[in-house]
Design a protein around this motif. Sequence first.
Motif, PDB file in Angstrom:
ATOM      1  N   UNK A  53       0.959  -1.332   0.318  1.00 23.95           N
ATOM      2  CA  UNK A  53      -0.172   0.009   0.028  1.00 23.95           C
ATOM      3  C   UNK A  53       1.105   0.992   0.180  1.00 23.95           C
ATOM      4  N   UNK A  54       0.726   2.225  -0.806  1.00 23.57           N
ATOM      5  CA  UNK A  54       1.089   3.092  -0.954  1.00 23.57           C
ATOM      6  C   UNK A  54       2.614   3.185  -1.289  1.00 23.57           C
ATOM      7  N   UNK A  55       2.977   2.481  -2.201  1.00 25.18           N
ATOM      8  CA  UNK A  55       4.224   1.641  -2.486  1.00 25.18           C
ATOM      9  C   UNK A  55       5.295   1.152  -1.197  1.00 25.18           C
ATOM     10  N   UNK A  56       4.626   0.650  -0.448  1.00 28.21           N
ATOM     11  CA  UNK A  56       5.718  -0.141   1.031  1.00 28.21           C
ATOM     12  C   UNK A  56       4.658  -1.830   1.350  1.00 28.21           C
ATOM     13  N   UNK A  57       5.024  -2.429   0.875  1.00 30.48           N
ATOM     14  CA  UNK A  57       4.453  -3.923   1.530  1.00 30.48           C
ATOM     15  C   UNK A  57       5.681  -4.234   2.828  1.00 30.48           C
ATOM     16  N   UNK A  58       5.364  -4.146   3.848  1.00 33.32           N
ATOM     17  CA  UNK A  58       6.353  -4.269   5.441  1.00 33.32           C
ATOM     18  C   UNK A  58       6.430  -5.732   4.779  1.00 33.32           C
ATOM     19  N   UNK A  59       7.852  -5.486   5.526  1.00 36.53           N
ATOM     20  CA  UNK A  59       8.155  -6.939   6.060  1.00 36.53           C
ATOM     21  C   UNK A  59       8.402  -7.224   7.567  1.00 36.53           C
ATOM     22  N   UNK A  60       7.757  -8.089   8.168  1.00 31.60           N
ATOM     23  CA  UNK A  60       7.729  -8.734   9.119  1.00 31.60           C
ATOM     24  C   UNK A  60       9.177  -9.413   9.752  1.00 31.60           C
ATOM     25  N   UNK A  61      10.166  -9.764  10.326  1.00 34.71           N
ATOM     26  CA  UNK A  61      11.248 -10.536  10.472  1.00 34.71           C
ATOM     27  C   UNK A  61      11.419 -10.972  11.890  1.00 34.71           C
ATOM     28  N   UNK A  62      11.055 -12.149  10.926  1.00 30.32           N
ATOM     29  CA  UNK A  62      10.449 -13.671  12.122  1.00 30.32           C
ATOM     30  C   UNK A  62      12.207 -13.817  13.112  1.00 30.32           C
ATOM     31  N   UNK A  63      12.093 -13.999  14.128  1.00 30.52           N
ATOM     32  CA  UNK A  63      13.956 -13.867  14.860  1.00 30.52           C
ATOM     33  C   UNK A  63      14.561 -13.002  15.518  1.00 30.52           C
ATOM     34  N   UNK A  64      14.720 -12.033  14.556  1.00 31.93           N
ATOM     35  CA  UNK A  64      14.533 -10.216  14.971  1.00 31.93           C
ATOM     36  C   UNK A  64      15.102  -9.822  16.264  1.00 31.93           C
ATOM     37  N   UNK A  65      15.682  -9.628  16.490  1.00 29.93           N
ATOM     38  CA  UNK A  65      16.167  -8.589  17.895  1.00 29.93           C
ATOM     39  C   UNK A  65      15.381  -7.528  17.708  1.00 29.93           C
ATOM     40  N   UNK A  66      14.980  -6.662  19.378  1.00 29.84           N
ATOM     41  CA  UNK A  66      14.575  -6.105  19.536  1.00 29.84           C
ATOM     42  C   UNK A  66      15.141  -4.678  18.576  1.00 29.84           C
ATOM     43  N   UNK A  67      14.128  -3.271  18.499  1.00 30.92           N
ATOM     44  CA  UNK A  67      15.236  -2.098  18.272  1.00 30.92           C
ATOM     45  C   UNK A  67      15.814  -0.952  19.239  1.00 30.92           C
ATOM     46  N   UNK A  68      16.506  -0.417  19.670  1.00 29.37           N
ATOM     47  CA  UNK A  68      16.550   0.417  20.541  1.00 29.37           C
ATOM     48  C   UNK A  68      15.769   1.926  20.533  1.00 29.37           C
ATOM     49  N   UNK A  69      16.272   2.126  19.595  1.00 29.50           N
ATOM     50  CA  UNK A  69      15.725   3.198  18.796  1.00 29.50           C
ATOM     51  C   UNK A  69      14.930   3.463  17.591  1.00 29.50           C
ATOM     52  N   UNK A  70      13.770   2.549  17.562  1.00 28.48           N
ATOM     53  CA  UNK A  70      12.946   1.947  16.980  1.00 28.48           C
ATOM     54  C   UNK A  70      12.375   3.496  15.962  1.00 28.48           C
ATOM     55  N   UNK A  71      11.915   4.200  16.328  1.00 26.28           N
ATOM     56  CA  UNK A  71      11.274   5.476  15.554  1.00 26.28           C
ATOM     57  C   UNK A  71      11.866   6.026  14.987  1.00 26.28           C
TER      58      UNK A  71
END
Length: 490
Positions: A53-71
């Motif tokens: 949608x709107x040119x972006x298809x979000x990818x879900x990353x199984x097993x990835x680590x949390x992102x500290x400064x995700x914003x």
Amino acid sequence: MSIHFPRRAGPLAALPLLLALGACAFAPDSRPPAVTQPAQYGVEPAPPAGAAAQGVAQRFEPGAQPVPQWWKRYRSAALDAMVEEGLANSPDLAAAERNLAGAREQLRGQVNSSLLPSVDAGASATRNRALTMPNLAQPTALYNVFTGQIQATYDLDLFGAARYANASLAAQVDQQAFQLESARRSLAGNIVTGAITSAWLAERVALTEKQVVLLRQVARDTQRRYELGSASQNDALDADQDAATLEASLPGLRAQWHATRHALAVLMGRNPDQAPPDLAFGALAVPEQVPVVVPSTLLASRPDIQVAEAVVQAAAADVGLATAQLFPSLSLSASMGKGGFAWGDALSGAGSIWAIGASLTQPIFHGGALRAERNAAKERYEASILQYKQTVLTAFKDVADTLSRLEADGQALASAEASRQAAEQSYRNTASRVRLGALAPYTEFASEQHYVAARLRELEYANARLTETAALFQAMGSPASAPEVAARQP
């Protein structure tokens, strides 16, 4: 298993070993129980990617680590600056940090006082009248007493009471540290959500105002057509009603926008009248990659689960403390100093005084209070185990719900985008035909109004995808390390 002691040694030789064995059994396991981890968070597995949608298809990353400064994945320098300002200037966050620093100092003092003897210095000067018997011809005896001494006391932690008390307080400090981390992440998430929502509301107010203008134009054209006999009175009344109804929603919408800006300013540590300018909603980039940590990692990354684990540790230590208080306590004391009936005598060699002693106390009868407190501590421990399990289950549900909503938002946004594109093309076609004289002018206003309404729906789902992405980052927890404390569970 049997234990044998040499006959000559007597039963006292077994005391150190018995104390060690007893202390080990005083407290239950401080580790939280194993919780069955789901093979997947929701009833359906998360897709590898969301709807485009709107040119972006979000990818879900199984097993990835949390992102500290995700914003920072929104790629907005203005948004990053808002979060950094809020984390630096929030009074609530600063108060929590001070409370944590005070709790650590209290813990340090308790640990040091339990490991080291206490030493006090004292001095006294008194004037006394001796006891006299009646009817005796003797003068009243008046005398002075001067003393100065140093006293030392030390409580031997035979059954681990002080050690368990330290461990309980250390776990409580852990709770505050994890709660501070949770507050820090919640503050960042609220600022991100508030900034996105405020930018969306600004766009929504502008488009609604435009929509009102278009509906008012449609109503005027319909009224003229009614006067010319090409439209019914009901058509004119309906057009007026539609315009008035939408216009009535504008004051509340503006108030909601202003309230969001005020709340954002307070989150950043500002006065409400110093709210930052709204972000450009269209300039916000949707994070294309979103981590989906495995459940075992989630247990170690969510601050609320870490708080629940620290509660279990504190409750286990409290059971050990309540049990140790049923057993004897031994205290050693010593003092030395000077004393006399005059300052000269007190300072002479003859005025030296000293004492050394030990006291052993064994609780015998307290009306059942000590055993009741131990039973209560055991019940609190069992309750903390159940609360830990519930916290873990709630965390799994939080992730599952957020994943489901984010997937639904992507699908809804894709449909709303298609609807907006169709409405936009229809409006362009209508405008062209109006310019060619094939359609009446009022049809262009009506077509543009439908296009603006479709744009508003698309904005709504775009806002939902942006904010739900922030919620998913929050649900994944933080890779921050465990807080440092001065004592640990025995």
